[in-house]
Design an enzyme around this catalytic site. Structure first.
Site, PDB file in Angstrom:
ATOM      1  N   ARG A  48       4.180  10.139   3.769  1.00 46.15           N
ATOM      2  CA  ARG A  48       5.283   9.340   4.296  1.00 46.15           C
ATOM      3  C   ARG A  48       5.433   7.974   3.644  1.00 46.15           C
ATOM      4  O   ARG A  48       6.539   7.542   3.322  1.00 46.15           O
ATOM      5  CB  ARG A  48       5.127   9.177   5.825  1.00 46.15           C
ATOM      6  CG  ARG A  48       5.556  10.414   6.585  1.00 46.15           C
ATOM      7  CD  ARG A  48       4.783  10.543   7.871  1.00 46.15           C
ATOM      8  NE  ARG A  48       3.422  10.967   7.583  1.00 46.15           N
ATOM      9  CZ  ARG A  48       3.014  12.235   7.582  1.00 46.15           C
ATOM     10  NH1 ARG A  48       3.832  13.177   7.931  1.00 46.15           N
ATOM     11  NH2 ARG A  48       1.776  12.567   7.249  1.00 46.15           N
ATOM     12  N   THR A  49       4.339   7.259   3.449  1.00 46.69           N
ATOM     13  CA  THR A  49       4.479   5.894   2.950  1.00 46.69           C
ATOM     14  C   THR A  49       5.063   5.894   1.535  1.00 46.69           C
ATOM     15  O   THR A  49       6.048   5.210   1.254  1.00 46.69           O
ATOM     16  CB  THR A  49       3.124   5.156   2.990  1.00 46.69           C
ATOM     17  OG1 THR A  49       2.619   5.250   4.319  1.00 46.69           O
ATOM     18  CG2 THR A  49       3.273   3.693   2.610  1.00 46.69           C
ATOM     19  N   ARG A  99      -1.484   1.530  -2.679  1.00 51.96           N
ATOM     20  CA  ARG A  99      -2.475   1.988  -1.692  1.00 51.96           C
ATOM     21  C   ARG A  99      -3.780   2.244  -2.435  1.00 51.96           C
ATOM     22  O   ARG A  99      -3.774   2.834  -3.526  1.00 51.96           O
ATOM     23  CB  ARG A  99      -1.990   3.268  -1.010  1.00 51.96           C
ATOM     24  CG  ARG A  99      -3.026   3.907  -0.127  1.00 51.96           C
ATOM     25  CD  ARG A  99      -2.482   5.077   0.651  1.00 51.96           C
ATOM     26  NE  ARG A  99      -1.612   4.645   1.734  1.00 51.96           N
ATOM     27  CZ  ARG A  99      -1.121   5.472   2.664  1.00 51.96           C
ATOM     28  NH1 ARG A  99      -1.417   6.755   2.618  1.00 51.96           N
ATOM     29  NH2 ARG A  99      -0.345   5.021   3.616  1.00 51.96           N
TER      30      ARG A  99
HETATM   31  C1  NCD Z   1      -1.571   6.592   8.100  1.00 51.97           C
HETATM   32  C2  NCD Z   1      -2.340   5.943   6.960  1.00 51.97           C
HETATM   33  O1  NCD Z   1      -2.264   6.384   5.812  1.00 51.97           O
HETATM   34  O2  NCD Z   1      -3.021   4.989   7.285  1.00 51.97           O
HETATM   35  N1  NCD Z   1      -0.503   7.370   7.711  1.00 51.97           N
HETATM   36  C3  NCD Z   1       0.675   6.799   7.312  1.00 51.97           C
HETATM   37  O3  NCD Z   1       0.733   5.954   6.456  1.00 51.97           O
HETATM   38  N2  NCD Z   1       1.787   7.194   7.956  1.00 51.97           N
HETATM   39  C4  NCD Z   1      -2.415   7.194   9.146  1.00 51.97           C
HETATM   40  C5  NCD Z   1      -3.569   8.066   8.790  1.00 51.97           C
HETATM   41  O4  NCD Z   1      -3.847   8.396   7.655  1.00 51.97           O
HETATM   42  O5  NCD Z   1      -4.233   8.466   9.757  1.00 51.97           O
END
Ligand code: NCD
Length: 306
Positions: A48-49, A99
């Site tokens: 998603r991100t 990330r």
């Molecule tokens: C989260 C993340 O990557 O921190 N997911 C996200 O970005 N929507 C949550 C997770 O990985 O549990």
């Protein structure tokens, strides 16, 4: 704002301005960023991100260059330092979203990136853009940001989304109820409670920690229940058993009738699929979609404030 590396950078006014701009873009029209390039650099898994940042940039007419799976596909794999990585990325575009599993990477970014950079997840540290989209979802679903009772459940120790969300909830004076999961892992004999680290609760006046059984008895008071999965990849040793609040139809029936159920996803066993279609379950479609508008608003602000 040059970078968005920590949610601590935002006060109430900035936060409301971002939410308002996201709402304007949701109604349309959206700005034109056709002369901009987003560098999307993800050294940890993401659905998603990464894709919502990229979709948001495309929707504003901008372009995107991507290093997905950067821990294996970029020179990080050859041992390149973060300093050299940031210096390099800075030559290719106008904005970075990154990330990486090192919670300290934002410090190196601040020092070495020559272009703005947004934190798309820093190990078990922070996830500021998820917190903004969560708050935007809370506002849309409940119709307000003041006088909220919010329950955060699951892995509150390693889960970065809740670490960032707590800061925004504090800005708006929400009553906080924490329901940490507990895990037993083979190498660490006794059960470990995955509690929220104190650093994130600093100066938070209204906080109460509950067991899963106590939490069920308070569901009728909650405006928001925010579930998270256990971060298996960050817990030391193989997990042999877990104890946590699990949300199914029974819990949905106990929730305040206007309460809303959120989850950043991906989910484990903490939300049963039987509640996916419930009108108060916002995680599948509305919460996800809101991420696109929030990321549009953030990129517009950061790029135009250069
Ligand atoms: C989260 C993340 O990557 O921190 N997911 C996200 O970005 N929507 C949550 C997770 O990985 O549990």
């Amino acid at each position: 704002m040059q970078h968005l590396l920590s949610i601590q950078q935002l006060n109430k006014e900035d936060t409301l301005a971002i939410l308002e701009e996201a709402a304007a873009f949701e109604r349309g029209p959206v700005p034109n960023l056709s002369d901009k390039i987003l560098i999307s650099f993800f050294a940890e898994p993401s659905t998603r991100t990464r894709l919502s940042f990229e979709a948001a940039m495309h929707r504003m007419g901008g372009r995107v260059v991507t290093a997905a799976d950067a821990s294996a596909s970029s020179s990080l794999k050859k041992g390149e330092t973060l300093k050299d990585t940031f210096r390099t990325l800075s030559q290719y575009g106008d904005l970075i979203v990154m990330r990486h599993d090192d919670p300290e990477w934002p410090k190196a970014a601040e020092k070495y990136s020559r272009i703005p950079i947004i934190n798309g997840g820093s190990g078990s540290g922070e996830h500021p853009t998820q917190a903004l989209l969560d708050l935007y979802t809370i506002k849309k679903e409940t119709g307000r940001l003041d006088d909220l009772s919010v329950m955060l459940c699951g892995d509150l120790f390693y889960g970065r989304t809740v670490h960032s969300l707590v800061h925004l909830l504090k800005l708006f004076g929400a009553k906080l109820f924490l329901v940490p999961a507990a895990v037993k892992s083979a190498s660490h004999g006794p059960t470990t409670q995955l509690v929220m680290p104190m650093q994130y609760l600093h100066n938070y006046e209204h906080v109460k920690q509950l067991t899963p059984a106590e939490a069920r008895l308070r569901l009728h008071e909650m405006d928001v229940v925010y579930m998270t999965r256990i971060q298996n990849e960050r817990v030391c040793g193989n997990i042999v058993s877990t104890e946590m609040l699990e949300f199914g139809q029974q819990e949905m029936d106990l929730l305040k009738p206007t309460g809303v159920l959120l989850h950043p996803l991906p989910r484990g066993k903490e939300i049963a699929e039987e509640v996916d279609e419930h009108p108060r379950a916002a995680y599948h479609e509305r919460q996800i979609k809101n991420g696109v508008y929030i990321r549009m608003a953030l990129m517009r602000r950061i790029l135009e404030e250069q």
